[in-house]
Write a protein that holds these residues in place. Structure first.
Motif, PDB file in Angstrom:
ATOM      1  N   ALA A   1       7.675   0.120  21.433  1.00 12.65           N
ATOM      2  CA  ALA A   1       6.626  -0.687  22.058  1.00 12.65           C
ATOM      3  C   ALA A   1       6.779  -2.124  21.612  1.00 12.65           C
ATOM      4  O   ALA A   1       7.332  -2.409  20.547  1.00 12.65           O
ATOM      5  CB  ALA A   1       5.244  -0.151  21.690  1.00 12.65           C
ATOM      6  N   CYS A   2       6.268  -3.060  22.424  1.00 12.00           N
ATOM      7  CA  CYS A   2       6.489  -4.485  22.139  1.00 12.00           C
ATOM      8  C   CYS A   2       5.602  -5.004  21.026  1.00 12.00           C
ATOM      9  O   CYS A   2       5.952  -5.966  20.338  1.00 12.00           O
ATOM     10  CB  CYS A   2       6.303  -5.298  23.410  1.00 12.00           C
ATOM     11  N   GLY A   3       4.410  -4.408  20.861  1.00  8.12           N
ATOM     12  CA  GLY A   3       3.495  -4.861  19.818  1.00  8.12           C
ATOM     13  C   GLY A   3       2.707  -6.105  20.160  1.00  8.12           C
ATOM     14  O   GLY A   3       1.895  -6.559  19.353  1.00  8.12           O
TER      15      GLY A   3
ATOM     16  N   PRO B   1      -2.368  -3.588  25.668  1.00  5.96           N
ATOM     17  CA  PRO B   1      -2.517  -2.225  25.148  1.00  5.96           C
ATOM     18  C   PRO B   1      -2.075  -2.107  23.690  1.00  5.96           C
ATOM     19  O   PRO B   1      -2.742  -1.435  22.886  1.00  5.96           O
ATOM     20  CB  PRO B   1      -1.630  -1.396  26.080  1.00  5.96           C
ATOM     21  N   CYS B   2      -0.959  -2.735  23.320  1.00  5.79           N
ATOM     22  CA  CYS B   2      -0.506  -2.678  21.934  1.00  5.79           C
ATOM     23  C   CYS B   2      -1.534  -3.299  20.997  1.00  5.79           C
ATOM     24  O   CYS B   2      -1.842  -2.748  19.931  1.00  5.79           O
ATOM     25  CB  CYS B   2       0.832  -3.391  21.784  1.00  5.79           C
TER      26      CYS B   2
ATOM     27  N   CYS C   1       1.952   0.671  26.305  1.00  6.24           N
ATOM     28  CA  CYS C   1       2.605  -0.643  26.259  1.00  6.24           C
ATOM     29  C   CYS C   1       3.222  -0.991  27.607  1.00  6.24           C
ATOM     30  O   CYS C   1       3.833  -0.153  28.276  1.00  6.24           O
ATOM     31  CB  CYS C   1       3.687  -0.624  25.177  1.00  6.24           C
ATOM     32  N   ALA C   2       3.088  -2.252  27.993  1.00  2.00           N
ATOM     33  CA  ALA C   2       3.659  -2.716  29.263  1.00  2.00           C
ATOM     34  C   ALA C   2       5.175  -2.636  29.260  1.00  2.00           C
ATOM     35  O   ALA C   2       5.802  -2.616  30.329  1.00  2.00           O
ATOM     36  CB  ALA C   2       3.215  -4.158  29.517  1.00  2.00           C
ATOM     37  N   HIS C   3       5.771  -2.563  28.073  1.00  6.87           N
ATOM     38  CA  HIS C   3       7.231  -2.508  27.962  1.00  6.87           C
ATOM     39  C   HIS C   3       7.683  -1.229  27.250  1.00  6.87           C
ATOM     40  O   HIS C   3       8.767  -1.191  26.671  1.00  6.87           O
ATOM     41  CB  HIS C   3       7.731  -3.736  27.191  1.00  6.87           C
ATOM     42  N   TYR C   4       6.858  -0.207  27.315  1.00  4.84           N
ATOM     43  CA  TYR C   4       7.132   1.048  26.594  1.00  4.84           C
ATOM     44  C   TYR C   4       8.458   1.651  27.037  1.00  4.84           C
ATOM     45  O   TYR C   4       8.795   1.675  28.230  1.00  4.84           O
ATOM     46  CB  TYR C   4       6.001   2.041  26.849  1.00  4.84           C
TER      47      TYR C   4
ATOM     48  N   ALA D   1       2.296  11.046  25.611  1.00  3.30           N
ATOM     49  CA  ALA D   1       3.060  10.429  24.523  1.00  3.30           C
ATOM     50  C   ALA D   1       2.238  10.365  23.238  1.00  3.30           C
ATOM     51  O   ALA D   1       1.461  11.281  22.941  1.00  3.30           O
ATOM     52  CB  ALA D   1       3.586   9.059  24.942  1.00  3.30           C
ATOM     53  N   LEU D   2       2.379   9.285  22.487  1.00  2.00           N
ATOM     54  CA  LEU D   2       1.743   9.168  21.182  1.00  2.00           C
ATOM     55  C   LEU D   2       1.560   7.705  20.830  1.00  2.00           C
ATOM     56  O   LEU D   2       2.286   6.838  21.316  1.00  2.00           O
ATOM     57  CB  LEU D   2       2.607   9.829  20.101  1.00  2.00           C
ATOM     58  N   VAL D   3       0.584   7.454  19.993  1.00  2.00           N
ATOM     59  CA  VAL D   3       0.413   6.121  19.413  1.00  2.00           C
ATOM     60  C   VAL D   3       1.138   6.151  18.078  1.00  2.00           C
ATOM     61  O   VAL D   3       0.674   6.769  17.119  1.00  2.00           O
ATOM     62  CB  VAL D   3      -1.076   5.776  19.232  1.00  2.00           C
ATOM     63  N   ARG D   4       2.278   5.498  18.033  1.00  2.00           N
ATOM     64  CA  ARG D   4       3.160   5.678  16.870  1.00  2.00           C
ATOM     65  C   ARG D   4       2.522   5.207  15.568  1.00  2.00           C
ATOM     66  O   ARG D   4       2.794   5.765  14.500  1.00  2.00           O
ATOM     67  CB  ARG D   4       4.490   4.953  17.103  1.00  2.00           C
TER      68      ARG D   4
END
Length: 376
Positions: A110-112, A116-117, A125-128, A308-311
């Motif tokens: 994810a972009c961070g 969403p991040c 994430c928009a760039h997941y 998925a998951l929130v890392r």
């Protein structure tokens, strides 16, 4: 790049070229980019999404156009559930801290920086993208991965085989969180397969009273070993609902986790759900299903999606849960296969509904089938 040892120039990898087309190839050993680790892969898990790509894809693997986040297009090495030993680090990574350590990776990138991040939902994430899905993965001797999706497991007593189970457990942890609080609540888990079994354990460890259902008696025995209070062997008959209600007993049913992804599964969940019940849709339906939305509204039931998951949140919890049961995961993953058996020992039987175990693990350097290893 800083390396702990002299690395080979090439590595063996399983490369996906399209539907039913996995080829074993010699590829260059990748170099970690800034903020990345290079892992000598210890163990990789085979997931249902890997099976879907092999049997019916490409869907997630980018073949028609470059992936918007990674730019990858064409043949790709799968494998997004994995563990390994750090043998090199990219620019900006503290070599002294990471080199030589063993890690579990969740594979999520994810972009961070997107909205969403920043609100703690990196799975949206928009760039997941995913290692092994949208960039080369771990069905190979080496893999590169961002440092953010790795956690060191050296001091937890986990073997590399067990550490590869942390990613699927993180899916179960995220699924549990999507239901809201489950401590002290009675829940039903429909389907005790590759995610459902991990979910049973995650729910029990979160304080839930779990009733598990499945068509496979052996899987129900595993669910009991993982802590389910009751199990129901369903067959698709009208008696299933009666038996599930009897297993729930006088307890108030608060959450139903529909993991099977089948039409009968969603129909059963809707029929079982009392007023105010939450239905968490885990399994992905293969075709549209008609739902009486008026009854959902009038009875204030909830349909909740999960993916998925929130890392940053789910993955550390998953590692903790795997470590709690270290030395006892053979119940889910009894054997580890060598790389050259990934098709006939994993992808094909799983696609045909005859998976050899709930979780199949692959050792990219292995030459023979072996039992799952444990340090406990």
């Amino acid at each position: 790049m800083t390396a702990s040892t002299v690395l080979p120039d090439t590595m063996r990898a399983a490369v996906y070229h399209g539907q039913h087309d996995i080829r074993f190839e010699e590829l260059p050993v990748p170099h970690p980019a800034a903020g990345e680790l290079l892992l000598a892969v210890g163990t990789a898990g085979v997931c249902g999404s890997d099976v879907a790509e092999w049997a019916y894809g490409p869907h997630q693997h980018a073949f028609d156009a470059p992936h918007p986040a990674t730019g990858w297009i064409g043949p790709i090495t799968p494998g997004h559930e994995f563990s390994g030993t750090v043998v090199a680090v990219g620019e900006g990574v503290d070599a002294e801290t990471w080199l030589g350590t063993t890690v579990a990776s969740c594979g999520s990138v994810a972009c961070g920086a997107c909205d969403p991040c920043l609100r703690g939902q990196s799975n949206q994430c928009a760039h997941y993208n995913g290692v092994g899905l949208h960039r080369p993965g771990a069905l190979a001797e080496f893999v590169t991965t961002p440092i953010e999706n790795c956690l060191r497991v050296n001091e937890l007593g986990l073997s590399l085989d067990e550490a590869a189970l942390c990613q699927p457990m993180s899916i179960a942890v995220h699924t549990t969180s999507r239901a809201g609080g489950v401590d002290g609540q009675t829940v039903v888990v429909q389907g005790v397969g590759g995610i459902g079994a991990f979910l049973v354990y995650a729910l029990v460890e979160s304080g839930a009273d779990v009733v598990a259902t499945d068509r496979d008696a052996e899987r129900l025995q595993i669910a009991r070993e993982l802590g389910a209070r009751a199990t129901v062997h369903v067959s698709g008959s009208a008696d299933d609902l009666v038996m599930i209600r009897e297993a729930v007993g006088e307890n108030e049913l608060r959450v139903i986790f529909e993991v099977s992804g089948s039409r009968p599964g969603i129909e059963s969940a809707l029929a079982l759900a009392p007023r105010g019940c939450r239905i968490v849709l885990v399994g992905i339906q293969k075709a549209p299903v008609s739902i009486d939305l008026a009854s959902i509204t009038l009875e204030e039931r909830q349909l909740i999606g999960t993916n998925a998951l929130v890392r940053e949140i789910d993955f550390p919890r998953a590692v903790e849960l795997i470590a709690r049961r270290r030395g006892r995961w053979a119940v889910l993953a009894p054997r580890v296969l060598p790389l050259d058996q990934v098709v006939e020992g994993a992808l094909r039987p799983m696609s045909e509904g005859r998976a050899p175990a709930i979780k199949t693990l692959i050792d990219p350097r292995g030459t023979d089938v072996r039992p799952i290893a444990s340090l406990a």
